[in-house]
Design an enzyme around this catalytic site. Sequence first.
Site, PDB file in Angstrom:
ATOM      1  N   ASP A  20       0.848  -1.199   0.000  1.00 23.86           N
ATOM      2  CA  ASP A  20       0.000   0.000   0.000  1.00 23.86           C
ATOM      3  C   ASP A  20       0.881   1.246   0.000  1.00 23.86           C
ATOM      4  O   ASP A  20       2.062   1.192   0.353  1.00 23.86           O
ATOM      5  CB  ASP A  20      -0.965   0.011   1.194  1.00 23.86           C
ATOM      6  CG  ASP A  20      -0.270   0.101   2.545  1.00 23.86           C
ATOM      7  OD1 ASP A  20       0.811  -0.499   2.707  1.00 23.86           O
ATOM      8  OD2 ASP A  20      -0.801   0.779   3.451  1.00 23.86           O
ATOM      9  N   ASP A  32       8.808   3.870  -0.931  1.00 20.09           N
ATOM     10  CA  ASP A  32       8.019   3.455   0.242  1.00 20.09           C
ATOM     11  C   ASP A  32       6.720   2.812  -0.221  1.00 20.09           C
ATOM     12  O   ASP A  32       5.725   3.481  -0.356  1.00 20.09           O
ATOM     13  CB  ASP A  32       7.775   4.696   1.101  1.00 20.09           C
ATOM     14  CG  ASP A  32       7.068   4.402   2.417  1.00 20.09           C
ATOM     15  OD1 ASP A  32       6.942   3.217   2.780  1.00 20.09           O
ATOM     16  OD2 ASP A  32       6.638   5.354   3.084  1.00 20.09           O
ATOM     17  N   GLU A  87      -0.057  -0.914   5.921  1.00 23.63           N
ATOM     18  CA  GLU A  87       1.028  -0.343   6.730  1.00 23.63           C
ATOM     19  C   GLU A  87       0.868   1.157   6.882  1.00 23.63           C
ATOM     20  O   GLU A  87       1.075   1.718   7.958  1.00 23.63           O
ATOM     21  CB  GLU A  87       2.385  -0.664   6.087  1.00 23.63           C
ATOM     22  CG  GLU A  87       3.570  -0.530   7.051  1.00 23.63           C
ATOM     23  CD  GLU A  87       4.124   0.881   7.136  1.00 23.63           C
ATOM     24  OE1 GLU A  87       4.920   1.140   8.046  1.00 23.63           O
ATOM     25  OE2 GLU A  87       3.740   1.753   6.321  1.00 23.63           O
ATOM     26  N   SER A 111       8.366   4.704  11.830  1.00 21.46           N
ATOM     27  CA  SER A 111       7.823   3.552  12.557  1.00 21.46           C
ATOM     28  C   SER A 111       7.394   2.456  11.590  1.00 21.46           C
ATOM     29  O   SER A 111       6.828   2.748  10.536  1.00 21.46           O
ATOM     30  CB  SER A 111       6.600   3.970  13.373  1.00 21.46           C
ATOM     31  OG  SER A 111       6.869   5.146  14.098  1.00 21.46           O
TER      32      SER A 111
END
Length: 455
Positions: A88, A119, A153, A399
């Site tokens: 995602d 990412d 995520e 994170s």
Amino acid sequence: MNNVIDFINTNRDRYVGELKEYLAIPSISALPQHSGDVRRCAEWTAEEMRRVGLQNVRLIETPGNPVVYGDWLGAPGAPTILFYGHYDVQPVDPVDLWESPPFEATIRDGEIYARGAADDKGQVFMHFKALEAHLKQNGRLPVNIKIMLEGEEEVGSAHLDDFVRRHKNELAADVVVISDSPMFERGIPSICYGLRGLVYFQIDLRGTKTDLHSGSFGGAVANPAFVLAQVLAQMKDRGGRVKIPGFYDDVKPLSEQERAEFKRLPFNETKYKKDLGAPRLFGETGYSTLERVWGRPTFEVNGLLSGFTGEGAKTVIPAVAMAKVSMRLVPNQDPDRIARLFEEHVKKAAPKTVEVKVTRMHGGKPWMTEFDNPFVQAAGRAIQKGFGQRPVFTREGGSIPVVSTFQEELSLPSVLFGVGLPDENAHAPNEKLDLGNFHNGIIASAYLYEEIASA
Ligand code: BES
Ligand code: ZN
């Protein structure tokens, strides 16, 4: 191993074409109108995993987006890697600040620009290609591997802890490998041994049942926008220290050794400031920039909304005001405890003149590991072979909530080997991945499996 590396070098251009296809799917988990795209992306991911030669590939349903699973378990006696990543991506707005469309990957100056380039699709894809090279050339891998890719995520992995608990046996492994972080600096690859945790909240204030004429009513009622500013001002002092009572109780102080190691890293503060376009840097007094981002907790306002924000002027007292806020946490802060302290502090800080609602959203625990474990050393050797350079050891401010779950539920160490760059624009317009790092990352990943096999 030479034939594997030759294969990777020969297929370099093909990889970029395939990656473009992957990046074209707008798998934005935060936006309900993209849920079909998220599923399509899961299916594309699974198809690709089958193409590269992985086995038992399937979507495993969760109450949210599916996990894509696949494995190759043909190396009895060799270690098993659990590879984790996410398919995602973040939303793209403000979309007019993109120099090329976010879902039409475009190459400029050796970088591929698209949402998800760094990412995390680009970095996940790098491992697919390393696995493909081994499997196509040798018909086997030097290790066993289980691949688990999630589609939530970027919205806090709400269903993943439960997924890991339910599939404990299937996920059993020796080490977790993740590529979902930046390297220290262009030309300086790194292994990350710590991540911050997160707690995220929405604060809603209501002053009156509707907006009011500020002439007729100004001075007679509290203004929720102003009250919100006052509440937020009580969260952090001018020295960058969080004012929530008890906030620092469990913070593990940076050791003198770690501070010395951070200092040895070639960090250029002037360039950092210039790249960010910040008039000055700001953070907790007494700590360096790397210490602030990697090893200290912080409180941030992520968004603010109230009143009239259009062109021109409107004399109004808004009925409501809203803020999204979050805290990045470090070991050994516990998100649940910090959440409680925060809620109490907001309730105390807000006057009785407004109604206050505090809603907790997603989050995750901080994580840190020892880097003298043999898998980290193996990753170091692989990176050296892929990038011609020994990696430095870093912590990161971002994170990845599931990393602490792997530690707690499966007792697994994680190796975080990311090939993004600090200026990759993750979560921002013009996200990009350097194609040289992508290529070296494929080679390093190919070596990683071999190095882990002998670790
Ligand atoms: N790839 C990042 C995590 C990351 C960022 C690691 C920077 C190291 C350095 C990940 O996709 C991400 O953005 N995670 C979220 C998690 C949150 C939604 C719980 C984050 O850090 O904000
Ligand atoms: Zn990510």
